[in-house]
Design a protein around this motif. Structure first.
Motif, PDB file in Angstrom:
ATOM      1  N   ILE A  64      50.373 -44.603  -9.862  1.00 38.19           N
ATOM      2  CA  ILE A  64      50.120 -45.662  -8.884  1.00 38.19           C
ATOM      3  C   ILE A  64      51.314 -45.824  -7.944  1.00 38.19           C
ATOM      4  N   ALA A  65      52.534 -45.728  -8.496  1.00 40.70           N
ATOM      5  CA  ALA A  65      53.734 -45.822  -7.661  1.00 40.70           C
ATOM      6  C   ALA A  65      53.770 -44.687  -6.638  1.00 40.70           C
ATOM      7  N   LEU A  66      53.383 -43.489  -7.064  1.00 35.25           N
ATOM      8  CA  LEU A  66      53.354 -42.349  -6.147  1.00 35.25           C
ATOM      9  C   LEU A  66      52.297 -42.546  -5.057  1.00 35.25           C
ATOM     10  N   VAL A  67      51.176 -43.156  -5.404  1.00 39.24           N
ATOM     11  CA  VAL A  67      50.150 -43.470  -4.406  1.00 39.24           C
ATOM     12  C   VAL A  67      50.734 -44.378  -3.324  1.00 39.24           C
ATOM     13  N   LEU A  68      51.444 -45.411  -3.745  1.00 45.57           N
ATOM     14  CA  LEU A  68      52.019 -46.363  -2.798  1.00 45.57           C
ATOM     15  C   LEU A  68      53.101 -45.713  -1.938  1.00 45.57           C
ATOM     16  N   ILE A  69      53.947 -44.900  -2.581  1.00 45.60           N
ATOM     17  CA  ILE A  69      55.022 -44.222  -1.844  1.00 45.60           C
ATOM     18  C   ILE A  69      54.441 -43.259  -0.814  1.00 45.60           C
ATOM     19  N   LEU A  70      53.451 -42.475  -1.243  1.00 43.29           N
ATOM     20  CA  LEU A  70      52.851 -41.502  -0.331  1.00 43.29           C
ATOM     21  C   LEU A  70      52.107 -42.196   0.801  1.00 43.29           C
ATOM     22  N   TYR A  71      51.466 -43.314   0.499  1.00 44.12           N
ATOM     23  CA  TYR A  71      50.785 -44.069   1.552  1.00 44.12           C
ATOM     24  C   TYR A  71      51.785 -44.530   2.609  1.00 44.12           C
TER      25      TYR A  71
END
Length: 329
Positions: free
Chosen positions: A176-183
């Motif tokens: 989920i953290a990677l989703v937010l960072i990539l977004y």
């Protein structure tokens, strides 16, 4: 015409979200044991690895490409890290060496596609075969599995990565953290906006001074890095690296999640949240079929039908025109 009109008012993310909610409701009432906390935790653990892989793959697809070698490079890099850790290397150094291998693979992929101008499908298919062969000879040798020594598996790093917080795997929180960072990277930086522009029309981007070749190397390198993260998460879960995964269906599941979530195959469209929704839907589907004790062949049929449906919806929402059809030339 009516289908096209109705679909035009919905985003693919909305369709996938609705399908996930409907599928959950059906399984809750028809599949014993589906609505338990332990099963929910298993679903999250199952989608995390393939979801992180799909995040990396989405970067390439948004930029107008395709990477079929991601799973192989992830398994090779993490497999090398296992060998180094098992022979006494510090965990941090071993992980760094494995990461550098994956970065090198990503750079090679990007260079072949950008400068030698081999189509992405054929270039990454070829590097996938090369990586698998080299890894089998140098890393896996006579076995298809590399097991992590117990002493290394009990280290704080792997214990933390395999832990759970209120039944939610730490690795899922990382996802989920990677989703937010990539977004944030894709939507709020020049690099991200440029990737969308390249995926939408690489010729126009090049004519406006965008260094398309350098961005091609960047996106394949970034994809490989995300693959490596997924490989380490996979290692922390089962404490071994399976070479059979390189030639299995995982890359198919990655592409399925990317397309299903709404990352258009024509490029220039989609978000990391699209990938998250696609991963959740596929996780629910595969878990429900497993609890129903359906064999692997039937599960593969279901995967194929879902992918076909996703491609049809993608074509309805983002129809190809002459310009997009020629982007790969």
């Amino acid at each position: 015409m009516q289908l096209s009109t109705r679909l035009s008012h919905l985003s693919q993310e909305q369709i996938v979200f609705a399908a996930a909610v409907l599928l959950s409701a059906v399984f809750i009432f028809t599949v014993p044991g589906f609505d338990t906390v332990s099963n929910f935790s298993q679903i999250l653990e199952r989608v995390t690895v393939v979801g992180i892989l799909a995040l990396g793959a989405s970067i390439v697809v948004i930029g107008g490409g395709l990477d079929l070698s991601q799973v192989a490079s992830a398994m090779a890099g993490s497999g090398l890290a296992v060998l180094l850790m098992n022979t006494g290397w510090p965990i941090s150094i071993a992980l760094l060496v494995g990461l550098l291998v994956c970065v090198a693979i990503g750079i090679i992929n990007g260079y072949i596609i950008a400068y030698i101008e081999i189509p992405a499908f054929f270039a990454t298919l070829a590097t996938n075969l090369v990586i698998f062969g080299v890894a089998r000879v140098l890393l896996f040798k006579s076995t298809f599995r590399l097991y992590l020594d117990d002493a290394v598996a009990d280290s704080p790093f792997f214990v933390f990565l395999s832990a759970r917080v209120f039944a939610i795997p730490v690795s899922t929180l990382l996802f989920i953290a990677l989703v937010l960072i990539l977004y944030g990277l894709l939507r709020h930086t020049t690099v991200g906006r440029t990737l969308y522009a390249i995926g939408d029309n690489s010729r126009t981007a090049r004519e406006n001074g965008v260094p398309v070749r350098l961005y091609t190397i960047f996106k394949y390198t970034f994809c490989s890095i995300f693959g490596y993260i997924a490989g380490i998460v996979f290692l922390s879960t089962i404490h071994n690296i399976d070479a059979g995964v390189m030639i299995g269906t995982m890359i198919f599941d990655v592409i399925l999640i990317v397309v299903l979530g709404g990352v258009s195959l024509v490029g220039g469209r989609g978000t990391p949240f699209s990938v998250l929704l696609g991963a959740i839907l596929i996780g629910l589907l595969l878990n429900g079929m497993t609890l129903l004790d359906l064999n692997n062949d039937l599960q593969d049929v279901a995967r194929g039908l879902v992918l076909l449906a996703a491609i049809v919806i993608d074509n309805r929402l983002h129809p190809r025109n002459e310009e997009t059809a020629r982007k790969g030339e």
